[in-house]
Motif scaffolding. Structure first.
Motif, PDB file in Angstrom:
ATOM      1  N   HIS A 175     -10.777 -70.011  51.368  1.00 39.12           N
ATOM      2  CA  HIS A 175     -10.467 -69.344  52.830  1.00 39.12           C
ATOM      3  C   HIS A 175     -11.367 -67.995  52.938  1.00 39.12           C
ATOM      4  O   HIS A 175     -10.671 -66.957  53.260  1.00 39.12           O
ATOM      5  CB  HIS A 175      -9.091 -69.115  52.987  1.00 39.12           C
TER       6      HIS A 175
ATOM      7  N   PHE B 273      -8.429 -81.802  46.599  1.00 33.43           N
ATOM      8  CA  PHE B 273      -7.539 -81.510  45.442  1.00 33.43           C
ATOM      9  C   PHE B 273      -6.150 -81.953  46.054  1.00 33.43           C
ATOM     10  O   PHE B 273      -5.867 -82.057  47.178  1.00 33.43           O
ATOM     11  CB  PHE B 273      -7.655 -80.127  44.872  1.00 33.43           C
TER      12      PHE B 273
ATOM     13  N   ASP C  36      -9.606 -77.626  55.212  1.00 33.64           N
ATOM     14  CA  ASP C  36      -8.419 -77.143  54.856  1.00 33.64           C
ATOM     15  C   ASP C  36      -7.495 -78.403  55.346  1.00 33.64           C
ATOM     16  O   ASP C  36      -6.268 -78.155  55.600  1.00 33.64           O
ATOM     17  CB  ASP C  36      -7.746 -76.066  54.873  1.00 33.64           C
TER      18      ASP C  36
ATOM     19  N   HIS D 180      -7.265 -81.353  51.128  1.00 34.03           N
ATOM     20  CA  HIS D 180      -6.236 -81.776  50.185  1.00 34.03           C
ATOM     21  C   HIS D 180      -6.000 -83.377  50.394  1.00 34.03           C
ATOM     22  O   HIS D 180      -6.513 -83.935  51.316  1.00 34.03           O
ATOM     23  CB  HIS D 180      -4.993 -81.130  50.655  1.00 34.03           C
TER      24      HIS D 180
ATOM     25  N   HIS E  37     -13.281 -78.140  51.010  1.00 37.69           N
ATOM     26  CA  HIS E  37     -11.845 -77.804  50.660  1.00 37.69           C
ATOM     27  C   HIS E  37     -10.903 -78.487  51.417  1.00 37.69           C
ATOM     28  O   HIS E  37     -10.944 -78.455  52.649  1.00 37.69           O
ATOM     29  CB  HIS E  37     -11.649 -76.222  50.898  1.00 37.69           C
TER      30      HIS E  37
HETATM   31 ZN   LIG Z   1      -5.944 -75.533  51.217  1.00 41.45          ZN
END
Ligand SMILES: [Zn+2]
Length: 345
Positions: free
Chosen positions: A205, A80, A258, A29, A27
């Motif tokens: 998460h 993403f 994240d 970004h 995960h």
């Molecule tokens: Zn995120």
């Protein structure tokens, strides 16, 4: 107070020996603000200051942050874009696809949501053109204004039908204040998982369960759903992860950061009944963020890894199972995706 030597010494002596040589971050970004229609924190919108973060986070910056966190490991990531109403989805999609094309080891997900109103063929075309491995749900709200929508309101039938047919990754960010501990959310996740048993659902998460009490109330709901996994992004409480491993075993847990959020130095901690990001004083103000120049701190991406290792030690899983959380479990999911069928590059 803090210095770079501390950080690398801590990592090399305490963390690195417990990690496998390759890390798959499930995960992360990547974005640039020129693909946004506005900057959330420059609006009066409630929730706009929920998570103030980098305006520009191209893949080069992501990979540099990963190198800073894990200098002696090979790093790969599921990536993403910027999944909020601020983004122009078209530009975001092209940007993420291009990032993955230009860098080895990035596995892009397509931002998707019911609001996009795409036909099955349009969705399929976007998957193929961008070389996407599945979907990341678009969040049609700002900050923690989670409203009363359900899991089924987030993705359309077309996306789920394609996920079923090609075993795509479906990354869900569950809504509502109660998170995965909310019975309505649990019902929604169960419904999706059972109606589309080949879809590979990942709860971002850990279903937004950052705290042990939340995980305790949530985890039973996915115990019997083999196609539901959890990513550990921003989960830094070892007890939370321990409860998850005890309930569902290590195979369905996926290390995740994240980034860029987890590139901050500090740690997410429980204070009373909510999390707080305790960080060094170099970051902008944001909700639930306490800053101090009085702490020594390393990157949150590393703190998440420490929490995973602590939970692994406490639950007594094997070294191989612990390595699985950092790499193999996620790889297995990606290997199951039938990308050749959609003609992905
Ligand atoms: Zn995120």
């Amino acid at each position: 107070m803090k210095n770079a030597n501390d950080i690398s010494e801590f990592y090399l002596s305490e963390v690195s020996p417990l990690l496998p040589p390759e890390i798959l971050d499930f995960h992360a970004h990547t974005w640039v603000s020129e693909n946004w229609k506005f900057k959330p924190w420059e609006t009066e919108h409630e929730g706009g200051k929920y998570m103030v973060t980098d305006e520009n986070y191209p893949p080069e910056k992501l990979l540099a942050d990963a190198r800073r966190c894990f200098p002696d490991k090979r790093y790969e990531a599921v990536v993403f874009g910027y999944p909020t109403p601020a983004v122009d989805p078209e530009k975001d999609r092209l940007f993420v696809a291009d990032a993955a094309r230009r860098h080895d080891g990035l596995f892009p997900l397509l931002l998707a949501g019911k609001d996009f109103n795409l036909s099955l063929q349009q969705t399929k075309d976007q998957l193929r053109e961008g070389g996407f491995w599945g979907f990341k749900v678009f969040l049609n709200w700002m900050g923690n204004d989670y409203a009363e929508i359900g899991v089924e309101d987030m993705l359309g039938d077309n996306e789920m039908a394609l996920a079923q047919e090609h075993r795509l990754i479906v990354m869900l960010h569950v809504p509502r204040a109660g998170r995965l501990a909310d019975p309505e959310i649990q019902r929604g996740v169960r419904k999706l998982a059972q109606e589309y048993p080949e879809a590979q659902i990942v709860l971002a998460h850990c279903g937004r369960c950052y705290l042990p009490s939340e995980m305790k109330r949530a985890i039973d709901s996915i115990r019997r759903l083999p196609n539901v996994a959890m990513d550990t992004s921003m989960v830094m409480d070892p007890l939370t992860l321990q409860i998850a491993v005890d309930a569902i075993g290590p195979e369905r847990l996926l290390y995740a950061s994240d980034f860029p959020v987890a590139a901050m130095k500090g740690r997410r901690v429980r204070v009373m009944d909510h999390w707080v990001d305790v960080v060094t004083d170099e970051y902008p103000d944001s909700a639930y963020r306490a800053k101090s120049n009085d702490i020594r701190a390393t990157y949150m991406g590393v703190e998440i890894a420490v929490a995973v290792c602590d939970a692994a030690a406490q639950t007594g899983i094997s070294d191989e199972e612990r390595d699985g959380i950092f790499h193999t479990n996620g790889k297995n999911l990606l290997n199951r995706v039938r990308r050749h069928e959609i003609g992905g590059g």
